[in-house]
Design a protein around this motif. Structure first.
Motif, PDB file in Angstrom:
ATOM      1  N   VAL A 150      50.663   0.863 -87.943  1.00  0.00           N
ATOM      2  CA  VAL A 150      51.439   2.064 -87.636  1.00  0.00           C
ATOM      3  C   VAL A 150      50.848   3.222 -88.427  1.00  0.00           C
ATOM      4  N   ARG A 151      50.820   4.384 -87.806  1.00  0.00           N
ATOM      5  CA  ARG A 151      50.356   5.590 -88.488  1.00  0.00           C
ATOM      6  C   ARG A 151      51.382   6.697 -88.269  1.00  0.00           C
ATOM      7  N   VAL A 152      51.562   7.501 -89.306  1.00  0.00           N
ATOM      8  CA  VAL A 152      52.484   8.617 -89.186  1.00  0.00           C
ATOM      9  C   VAL A 152      51.666   9.873 -88.876  1.00  0.00           C
ATOM     10  N   VAL A 153      52.113  10.603 -87.865  1.00  0.00           N
ATOM     11  CA  VAL A 153      51.456  11.842 -87.448  1.00  0.00           C
ATOM     12  C   VAL A 153      52.375  12.993 -87.821  1.00  0.00           C
ATOM     13  N   ALA A 154      51.861  13.942 -88.578  1.00  0.00           N
ATOM     14  CA  ALA A 154      52.672  15.051 -89.062  1.00  0.00           C
ATOM     15  C   ALA A 154      53.379  15.761 -87.907  1.00  0.00           C
ATOM     16  N   LYS A 155      54.690  15.965 -88.077  1.00  0.00           N
ATOM     17  CA  LYS A 155      55.550  16.681 -87.144  1.00  0.00           C
ATOM     18  C   LYS A 155      55.717  15.956 -85.802  1.00  0.00           C
ATOM     19  N   ARG A 156      55.193  14.738 -85.684  1.00  0.00           N
ATOM     20  CA  ARG A 156      55.341  13.989 -84.429  1.00  0.00           C
ATOM     21  C   ARG A 156      56.040  12.649 -84.626  1.00  0.00           C
TER      22      ARG A 156
END
Length: 262
Positions: free
Chosen positions: A72-78
């Protein structure tokens, strides 16, 4: 839940806070290995909280655990997303599997009778899924077979690393067709028999053939399916886990509530 948790609500809350993120993580991993969650899927904290009946803080902890596995990756503002597996990542995954699993063979061949019986039970579950036409559950079982191999060494760290590697492999490949699944099942059956017979050369050949199949040919990349609805994708996994838990639980004791299972 056990009696001690009923007598001590604070202890119960603390235990559930420790267990539930792991449960969410494990269900999500299982859905990935079943090809129900695919690259590009947004793991919305709100929708996961709704699916599991959990707080967003609990869901966030599970997502952080999945991020640590590289799934899992976190995408800024998404938000949180399941990422595509690049070719270098796929190559590294196959190399890691090759090194670890050949080591497992060297330490477990010949396979003791009790472990051979456990392998045959896993193969029987695969066959039942084929007969039921449940390709998603079958996909999970085919990937989980390699996790079973890792469990032969009774090393939890190694087993969890293999679980992560198999989830990565599942993200890199399309879901197997029923025809492909029958071939893979046959290879696994031959592998268990080779390990039981102590035929290291054949076992190694069969295992390496299966690992190499995880290499996506550069001239024919597969197009990933469209990201699914999150709650819909998780529903069959949650239903099956509920059935499996009910089937494996002992008869209830009228004087004691059953232990919490994960």
């Amino acid at each position: 839940m056990s009696d001690k948790f009923n007598r001590n609500p604070e202890q119960h809350d603390r235990a559930m806070n420790e267990v539930f993120p792991v449960y969410i993580e494990r269900v999500t991993l299982r859905a990935v290995m079943a090809h129900l969650l695919v690259p590009g899927t947004c793991l919305s904290e709100g929708r996961l909280a709704d699916a599991f009946g959990a707080s967003r803080a609990t869901v966030r902890e599970a997502l952080v655990r999945l991020e640590g596995r590289g799934l899992v990756r976190v995408v800024a503002k998404r938000g949180w997303f399941i990422p595509e597996q690049g070719r270098e990542e796929i190559r590294a995954t196959c190399e890691a599997r090759r090194i670890i699993q050949i080591g497992i063979l060297r330490l477990t061949v010949p396979l003791p009778p009790d472990r051979a019986a456990a392998g045959l039970r896993h193969l029987a579950r695969q066959r039942a899924a084929m007969e039921d036409g449940d390709i998603s559950h079958l996909s999970f079982l085919l990937a989980d077979f390699h996790v079973w191999l890792a469990r032969l060494l009774d090393n939890p760290i190694l087993t969890e690393n293999m679980r992560s590697l198999m989830a990565r492999s599942s993200l890199a490949l399309p879901r197997p067709t029923p025809h492909d699944a029958r071939i893979i099942h046959g290879e696994y059956h031959a592998l268990v028999h080779a390990m039981t017979a102590g035929d290291m050369a054949r076992a190694q050949k069969l295992l390496l053939t299966r690992i190499e199949s995880a290499q996506v040919p550069s001239e024919c990349p597969h197009a990933p399916p469209s990201p699914p609805d999150l709650k819909t994708a998780l529903a069959p996994v949650l239903r099956r886990i509920k059935r499996e838990t009910a089937h494996s639980s002992p008869a209830p004791n009228p004087y004691r509530q059953p232990e919490t299972r994960v």
